[in-house]
Design a protein around this motif. Structure first.
Motif, PDB file in Angstrom:
ATOM      1  N   ALA A 436     -25.480  48.970 107.200  1.00 47.28           N
ATOM      2  CA  ALA A 436     -25.936  47.643 107.604  1.00 47.28           C
ATOM      3  C   ALA A 436     -25.858  46.657 106.440  1.00 47.28           C
ATOM      4  O   ALA A 436     -25.441  45.496 106.608  1.00 47.28           O
ATOM      5  CB  ALA A 436     -27.364  47.721 108.134  1.00 47.28           C
ATOM      6  N   ALA A 437     -26.233  47.114 105.250  1.00 45.70           N
ATOM      7  CA  ALA A 437     -26.169  46.244 104.076  1.00 45.70           C
ATOM      8  C   ALA A 437     -24.729  45.893 103.729  1.00 45.70           C
ATOM      9  O   ALA A 437     -24.416  44.742 103.380  1.00 45.70           O
ATOM     10  CB  ALA A 437     -26.847  46.925 102.892  1.00 45.70           C
ATOM     11  N   LEU A 438     -23.828  46.877 103.832  1.00 45.31           N
ATOM     12  CA  LEU A 438     -22.414  46.619 103.563  1.00 45.31           C
ATOM     13  C   LEU A 438     -21.836  45.612 104.547  1.00 45.31           C
ATOM     14  O   LEU A 438     -21.064  44.717 104.172  1.00 45.31           O
ATOM     15  CB  LEU A 438     -21.622  47.926 103.615  1.00 45.31           C
ATOM     16  N   ILE A 439     -22.204  45.746 105.817  1.00 41.24           N
ATOM     17  CA  ILE A 439     -21.729  44.792 106.834  1.00 41.24           C
ATOM     18  C   ILE A 439     -22.268  43.394 106.537  1.00 41.24           C
ATOM     19  O   ILE A 439     -21.548  42.388 106.619  1.00 41.24           O
ATOM     20  CB  ILE A 439     -22.150  45.254 108.242  1.00 41.24           C
ATOM     21  N   ALA A 440     -23.528  43.325 106.158  1.00 43.35           N
ATOM     22  CA  ALA A 440     -24.129  42.019 105.853  1.00 43.35           C
ATOM     23  C   ALA A 440     -23.429  41.354 104.678  1.00 43.35           C
ATOM     24  O   ALA A 440     -23.145  40.149 104.703  1.00 43.35           O
ATOM     25  CB  ALA A 440     -25.615  42.194 105.549  1.00 43.35           C
TER      26      ALA A 440
END
Length: 469
Positions: A436-440
């Motif tokens: 999720a952090a990478l996508i953000a």
């Protein structure tokens, strides 16, 4: 030195007006902003500095920034803090270097000290553990973004890409010591630069012409220091900063003795400050071994807790040493209250860790600036930066493995040595948070602070709901 001034030579005119010069007072809020955003280890910190100093403020050119970074990677100690000191010195002399380098460390000193108090008093408090659980995912994404950002800037030729790849293989699979990688890359770059190969020019490769970057920057490629350091000035600076570093050590030894915890801290971390090539990860195993097995300052596993604190707070990762010094004095307080003893131990550790950093910069930077036009040296420094990209990638992979998996097993196959994750120890919630952090960060281009806040909030929520311990 402190009175050095800048002048623009007549190499070529800037295509547009340069940014308005800034005073030291006007620069302080910018350095404070950089310090407050310096999460994610050296890769993330250097990326933040590059974005603000080169892209946003236009204070220093791309090539000038990389030249300073190349020099700082050669030094023992945290390269990001030394890079801030270097740029501050370039802009406003010694006072500017002290302000930039000092502010870079200050948020980490405060944060690590506060967290050390909490750790010493309450241990692994649930909500705090949940906060760190979420922050680790954010830091992983920020480090991954920084590796790509720095890689795009530094790897501008096939030769540089090959050096970065070879560096990664050497340190990740062959366990080659960091100094050997740096020296080998430097030798290759020196030969390439001396031969005039375009692949080894700063900013060269892919047919680059090697033209100077004319700006508009306050410190463009054509900016020169009007006054170079004399031998007398160099010796004076060396004497002042060596005294600032070593006189407190001598006083500690005289007042409480070399066998006291403060004497041991002063001597041990002063020696460490001279050999910490490669940053915090490079010395983590050595410090952990000494602190746990030799001195008995920490219990097994607590070094990783300290690294987790340093990973999720602003400032250099080498700030983990402050946690070690705090816990050492906290557990050996002598006649002092434990928290006071721990505070003094942590501050002493920080002083002997970072005072040498200013010495290296203020003594060496004038000479490195004088050699900016030296082709062989420029080639060597460019090659070293490429190699460091591979080393930082190794650190990113190391951090990813230890974030997503609870257990990692060392494996040896002939000359190859690597850490393989135990698949059954996969933490699905850590993986989900990291994705999720990478996508953000990559898809929605979320900033550092929003990503950190969102991930930390998610970690606390997962703890409160009992999903993670």
């Amino acid at each position: 030195m402190a009175g050095a001034t800048l002048t623009r030579s007549a190499v070529s005119p800037a295509p547009t007006a340069a940014p308005v010069p800034v005073t030291l007072r006007e620069a302080i809020p910018v350095w404070a902003r950089i310090a407050s955003l310096s999460f994610g280890g050296p890769a993330g910190q250097i990326a933040v500095m590059h974005r603000i100093l080169v892209d946003e403020r236009r204070w220093i050119s791309e090539n000038r920034f990389l030249h300073a970074l190349n020099f700082c990677t050669l030094l023992p100690g945290p390269e990001a803090q030394q890079l801030a000191t270097y740029v501050g010195w370039l802009m406003h002399g010694t006072r500017g270097g002290i302000v930039a380098g000092g502010l870079f460390v200050l948020p980490g000193v405060i944060a690590i000290m506060a967290l050390s108090w909490i750790y010493a008093l309450y241990g692994n408090v649930g909500v705090v553990a949940g906060l760190f659980f979420g922050l680790k995912a954010a830091v992983l994404a920020i480090v991954a973004q920084a590796v790509l950002r720095i890689g795009r800037r530094a790897l501008k030729s096939q030769a540089m890409i090959a050096l970065a790849a070879a560096s990664f293989v050497a340190i990740f699979l062959l366990d080659v010591p960091f100094p050997v990688i740096v020296l080998t890359a430097g030798a290759i770059g020196y030969v390439g630069g001396k031969a005039g190969l375009p692949q080894f020019r700063v900013g060269g490769g892919h047919g680059a012409s090697g033209k100077v970057d004319t700006g508009p920057y306050l410190l463009g490629d054509d900016e020169l220091l009007r006054e170079h350091a004399t031998l007398g000035q160099t010796l004076s600076v060396l004497a002042v900063w060596a005294a600032l570093w070593l006189v407190p050590v001598a006083l500690v030894l005289a007042l409480v003795g070399p066998a006291s915890v403060y004497g041991l801290i002063a001597v041990f971390f002063s020696k460490m400050a001279m050999v910490t090539f490669g940053g915090a990860y490079a010395v983590l195993a050595y410090v952990a071994q000494q602190a746990v097995e030799h001195y008995g300052w920490l219990r097994p596993g607590e070094m990783l807790d300290g690294l987790g604190l340093a990973e999720t707070t602003p400032g250099p990762l080498i700030m983990v040493t402050q946690f070690v010094g705090f816990m050492a004095a906290f557990r050996n307080p002598g006649g002092l209250p434990p928290l006071l003893a721990g505070t003094l131990g942590g501050l002493l550790t920080t002083w002997v860790t970072f005072a040498p950093c200013f010495l290296w910069i203020f003594v060496g930077a004038p000479y490195v600036e004088r050699l900016r036009g030296n082709r062989p040296l420029a080639g060597a420094l460019s090659a070293i930066t490429a190699a460091v990209v591979g080393v930082i990638l190794n650190l990113a992979v190391w951090f990813a493995l230890h974030t997503i998996f609870a257990e990692v097993r060392p494996v040896s196959v002939g000359p190859l040595r690597l850490d393989l994750p135990v698949l059954s120890s996969l933490d699905p919630w850590a993986l989900l948070q990291a994705v999720a952090a990478l996508i953000a960060v990559f898809r929605f281009r979320a900033g550092v602070v929003p990503t950190l806040i969102a991930c930390s909030a998610a970690g606390v929520l997962l703890h409160l709901t009992g999903i993670v311990a």
